[in-house]
Design a protein around this motif. Structure first.
Motif, PDB file in Angstrom:
ATOM      1  N   ALA A   1      15.193  13.510  -5.803  1.00 35.01           N
ATOM      2  CA  ALA A   1      15.283  12.060  -5.811  1.00 35.01           C
ATOM      3  C   ALA A   1      14.803  11.537  -7.158  1.00 35.01           C
ATOM      4  O   ALA A   1      13.745  11.950  -7.634  1.00 35.01           O
ATOM      5  CB  ALA A   1      14.440  11.456  -4.689  1.00 35.01           C
ATOM      6  N   ARG A   2      15.591  10.669  -7.775  1.00 31.32           N
ATOM      7  CA  ARG A   2      15.122   9.996  -8.984  1.00 31.32           C
ATOM      8  C   ARG A   2      14.043   9.011  -8.558  1.00 31.32           C
ATOM      9  O   ARG A   2      14.246   8.226  -7.623  1.00 31.32           O
ATOM     10  CB  ARG A   2      16.262   9.279  -9.696  1.00 31.32           C
ATOM     11  CG  ARG A   2      15.852   8.747 -11.069  1.00 31.32           C
ATOM     12  CD  ARG A   2      16.992   8.054 -11.787  1.00 31.32           C
ATOM     13  NE  ARG A   2      16.598   7.672 -13.137  1.00 31.32           N
ATOM     14  CZ  ARG A   2      15.877   6.586 -13.437  1.00 31.32           C
ATOM     15  NH1 ARG A   2      15.469   5.776 -12.471  1.00 31.32           N
ATOM     16  NH2 ARG A   2      15.564   6.313 -14.699  1.00 31.32           N
TER      17      ARG A   2
ATOM     18  N   GLU B   1      14.996  14.193   6.204  1.00 30.43           N
ATOM     19  CA  GLU B   1      15.582  15.490   5.869  1.00 30.43           C
ATOM     20  C   GLU B   1      14.813  16.663   6.470  1.00 30.43           C
ATOM     21  O   GLU B   1      15.397  17.645   6.923  1.00 30.43           O
ATOM     22  CB  GLU B   1      15.640  15.662   4.349  1.00 30.43           C
ATOM     23  CG  GLU B   1      16.643  14.766   3.659  1.00 30.43           C
ATOM     24  CD  GLU B   1      18.079  15.161   3.942  1.00 30.43           C
ATOM     25  OE1 GLU B   1      18.340  16.357   4.123  1.00 30.43           O
ATOM     26  OE2 GLU B   1      18.944  14.264   3.967  1.00 30.43           O
ATOM     27  N   PHE B   2      13.462  16.551   6.454  1.00 36.02           N
ATOM     28  CA  PHE B   2      12.642  17.715   6.821  1.00 36.02           C
ATOM     29  C   PHE B   2      11.653  17.451   7.953  1.00 36.02           C
ATOM     30  O   PHE B   2      10.945  18.367   8.362  1.00 36.02           O
ATOM     31  CB  PHE B   2      11.874  18.215   5.586  1.00 36.02           C
ATOM     32  CG  PHE B   2      12.757  18.698   4.466  1.00 36.02           C
ATOM     33  CD1 PHE B   2      13.834  19.548   4.710  1.00 36.02           C
ATOM     34  CD2 PHE B   2      12.523  18.307   3.154  1.00 36.02           C
ATOM     35  CE1 PHE B   2      14.649  19.997   3.685  1.00 36.02           C
ATOM     36  CE2 PHE B   2      13.329  18.755   2.115  1.00 36.02           C
ATOM     37  CZ  PHE B   2      14.401  19.595   2.382  1.00 36.02           C
ATOM     38  N   GLY B   3      11.570  16.207   8.427  1.00 32.48           N
ATOM     39  CA  GLY B   3      10.773  15.939   9.615  1.00 32.48           C
ATOM     40  C   GLY B   3       9.336  15.534   9.394  1.00 32.48           C
ATOM     41  O   GLY B   3       8.608  15.302  10.364  1.00 32.48           O
TER      42      GLY B   3
ATOM     43  N   ALA C   1       8.206   0.496  -3.818  1.00 31.90           N
ATOM     44  CA  ALA C   1       9.368   0.592  -2.930  1.00 31.90           C
ATOM     45  C   ALA C   1      10.008   1.976  -3.010  1.00 31.90           C
ATOM     46  O   ALA C   1      10.496   2.509  -2.003  1.00 31.90           O
ATOM     47  CB  ALA C   1      10.388  -0.486  -3.290  1.00 31.90           C
ATOM     48  N   GLN C   2       9.996   2.578  -4.198  1.00 29.56           N
ATOM     49  CA  GLN C   2      10.564   3.925  -4.333  1.00 29.56           C
ATOM     50  C   GLN C   2       9.707   4.967  -3.631  1.00 29.56           C
ATOM     51  O   GLN C   2      10.232   5.970  -3.135  1.00 29.56           O
ATOM     52  CB  GLN C   2      10.753   4.263  -5.815  1.00 29.56           C
ATOM     53  CG  GLN C   2      11.838   3.435  -6.485  1.00 29.56           C
ATOM     54  CD  GLN C   2      12.169   3.906  -7.882  1.00 29.56           C
ATOM     55  OE1 GLN C   2      12.061   5.093  -8.204  1.00 29.56           O
ATOM     56  NE2 GLN C   2      12.585   2.981  -8.733  1.00 29.56           N
ATOM     57  N   TRP C   3       8.404   4.763  -3.579  1.00 27.95           N
ATOM     58  CA  TRP C   3       7.548   5.668  -2.803  1.00 27.95           C
ATOM     59  C   TRP C   3       7.909   5.603  -1.312  1.00 27.95           C
ATOM     60  O   TRP C   3       7.959   6.632  -0.622  1.00 27.95           O
ATOM     61  CB  TRP C   3       6.078   5.318  -2.998  1.00 27.95           C
ATOM     62  CG  TRP C   3       5.443   5.988  -4.168  1.00 27.95           C
ATOM     63  CD1 TRP C   3       5.034   5.409  -5.333  1.00 27.95           C
ATOM     64  CD2 TRP C   3       5.126   7.378  -4.285  1.00 27.95           C
ATOM     65  NE1 TRP C   3       4.484   6.347  -6.175  1.00 27.95           N
ATOM     66  CE2 TRP C   3       4.522   7.562  -5.562  1.00 27.95           C
ATOM     67  CE3 TRP C   3       5.283   8.489  -3.459  1.00 27.95           C
ATOM     68  CZ2 TRP C   3       4.090   8.805  -6.009  1.00 27.95           C
ATOM     69  CZ3 TRP C   3       4.855   9.728  -3.899  1.00 27.95           C
ATOM     70  CH2 TRP C   3       4.270   9.874  -5.159  1.00 27.95           C
ATOM     71  N   VAL C   4       8.161   4.402  -0.817  1.00 22.77           N
ATOM     72  CA  VAL C   4       8.567   4.253   0.586  1.00 22.77           C
ATOM     73  C   VAL C   4       9.865   5.014   0.826  1.00 22.77           C
ATOM     74  O   VAL C   4      10.015   5.720   1.835  1.00 22.77           O
ATOM     75  CB  VAL C   4       8.731   2.760   0.939  1.00 22.77           C
ATOM     76  CG1 VAL C   4       9.276   2.612   2.362  1.00 22.77           C
ATOM     77  CG2 VAL C   4       7.399   2.027   0.803  1.00 22.77           C
ATOM     78  N   ASP C   5      10.795   4.905  -0.116  1.00 19.45           N
ATOM     79  CA  ASP C   5      12.077   5.606   0.027  1.00 19.45           C
ATOM     80  C   ASP C   5      11.884   7.122   0.023  1.00 19.45           C
ATOM     81  O   ASP C   5      12.557   7.841   0.784  1.00 19.45           O
ATOM     82  CB  ASP C   5      13.014   5.204  -1.112  1.00 19.45           C
ATOM     83  CG  ASP C   5      13.499   3.765  -1.005  1.00 19.45           C
ATOM     84  OD1 ASP C   5      13.408   3.187   0.091  1.00 19.45           O
ATOM     85  OD2 ASP C   5      13.956   3.227  -2.032  1.00 19.45           O
ATOM     86  N   VAL C   6      11.001   7.636  -0.824  1.00 17.72           N
ATOM     87  CA  VAL C   6      10.756   9.083  -0.889  1.00 17.72           C
ATOM     88  C   VAL C   6      10.179   9.584   0.427  1.00 17.72           C
ATOM     89  O   VAL C   6      10.569  10.656   0.934  1.00 17.72           O
ATOM     90  CB  VAL C   6       9.827   9.422  -2.075  1.00 17.72           C
ATOM     91  CG1 VAL C   6       9.331  10.871  -1.974  1.00 17.72           C
ATOM     92  CG2 VAL C   6      10.555   9.211  -3.400  1.00 17.72           C
ATOM     93  N   MET C   7       9.255   8.838   1.013  1.00 14.62           N
ATOM     94  CA  MET C   7       8.680   9.244   2.301  1.00 14.62           C
ATOM     95  C   MET C   7       9.739   9.251   3.398  1.00 14.62           C
ATOM     96  O   MET C   7       9.792  10.166   4.230  1.00 14.62           O
ATOM     97  CB  MET C   7       7.524   8.312   2.685  1.00 14.62           C
ATOM     98  CG  MET C   7       6.344   8.374   1.741  1.00 14.62           C
ATOM     99  SD  MET C   7       5.697  10.055   1.536  1.00 14.62           S
ATOM    100  CE  MET C   7       5.021   9.923  -0.120  1.00 14.62           C
ATOM    101  N   ARG C   8      10.575   8.238   3.396  1.00 16.27           N
ATOM    102  CA  ARG C   8      11.657   8.189   4.387  1.00 16.27           C
ATOM    103  C   ARG C   8      12.612   9.363   4.216  1.00 16.27           C
ATOM    104  O   ARG C   8      13.074   9.955   5.205  1.00 16.27           O
ATOM    105  CB  ARG C   8      12.411   6.866   4.263  1.00 16.27           C
ATOM    106  CG  ARG C   8      11.636   5.665   4.765  1.00 16.27           C
ATOM    107  CD  ARG C   8      12.388   4.377   4.482  1.00 16.27           C
ATOM    108  NE  ARG C   8      11.695   3.220   5.039  1.00 16.27           N
ATOM    109  CZ  ARG C   8      11.958   1.956   4.701  1.00 16.27           C
ATOM    110  NH1 ARG C   8      12.938   1.707   3.827  1.00 16.27           N
ATOM    111  NH2 ARG C   8      11.283   0.962   5.241  1.00 16.27           N
TER     112      ARG C   8
END
Length: 267
Positions: A60-61, A80-82, A68-75
């Motif tokens: 992920a870039r 993807e991996f649970g 907001a990008q940290w929230v997206d990375v956690m999601r």
């Protein structure tokens, strides 16, 4: 089974250097890895390499200063991996400016990437780790977070990350989330090393009692230990990976200077 079997790890700044070394080692040890960086091309190549070797990896870039990008990375990690079990706050920058020469834009950028970025990572990763049954956060500080350094913003950010790590270790202990920091010295094969001033790496080698620079894999091995259950009673710790520089670099150089003076080699 690998030391990170069934664990999900997020590694920032993973496109090269220490981050890429950690990604390769984590994948070999059984982790599913979410790799983030601003350099998306390098990430894609690394993900392809890990998948071809049988690993589970996505990229992920990611600008670590953007909440907001940290929230997206956690999601992304959860979808993807649970879940998330490990976070390595590896992304960093350096300004190479002394106090008298520090420009405020460089100061703010360095603090944002090196200190605010890990803060946001911990803020959003720790609750996910709690839901995942606990986890481990490793903050990549520096010897500049243990002693003086001729870069005002970098030194301040790395000392700040050292203190923030200890605060997080206490705050997240009841959630089963451990938080530790590592403090590398001069590490070869990194962007910082390649872009350093002439003589920087050699001076670092001579100032370290082990008389050499470190390698990204040597940092990755320590990070692996902290990420694994082998370090289950370790939290709030700071580990120098610096060839003995912070333990006794001054003593080492003083002893060499003493011997040279006694031999009449210098006056």
């Amino acid at each position: 089974m690998g030391r990170l079997h069934e664990k999900v790890a997020i590694i920032t700044g993973a496109a090269g250097g220490q981050g890429a070394a950690e990604a390769r080692l984590f994948s070999r040890e059984g982790a599913s890895v979410v790799l983030t960086d601003l350099a998306r091309d390098g990430l894609n190549d690394l993900v392809s390499e890990l998948r071809q070797a049988g690993g589970r990896a996505i990229a992920a870039r990611h600008d670590v200063t953007d909440e907001a990008q940290w929230v997206d990375v956690m999601r992304l990690a959860e979808s993807e991996f649970g879940g998330v079990n490990v976070l390595v706050n590896n992304a960093g920058t350096i300004s190479r400016q002394g106090i008298a020469d520090t420009a405020l834009d460089a100061w703010y950028r360095t603090i944002d990437v090196n200190l605010t970025g890990p803060l946001l990572g911990m803020k959003w990763a720790a609750p996910v780790m709690r839901r995942s049954g606990g986890g481990s956060i490793i903050n990549v500080s520096s010897t500049a977070g243990l002693t003086a350094h001729n870069d005002a913003a970098y030194c301040a950010s790395k000392w700040g990350l050292r203190g923030l790590t200890k605060t997080a270790a206490v705050e997240f202990a009841e959630w089963g989330v451990r938080v530790n920091s590592i403090h590398p010295g001069v590490i070869g094969g990194t962007t910082f090393s390649r872009n350093s001033a002439p003589g920087h790496a050699e001076a670092g080698r001579r100032a370290a009692p082990l008389q050499r620079e470190g390698a990204p894999d040597e940092c990755a091995n320590v990070v692996l230990f902290l990420a694994s259950d082998e370090s289950s009673y370790v939290t709030g710790a700071e580990i120098a990976i610096d060839g003995g520089y912070t333990a006794g670099g001054t003593l080492w150089m003083r002893s060499k200077l003493r011997d040279a003076l006694a031999a009449g080699e210098i006056v």
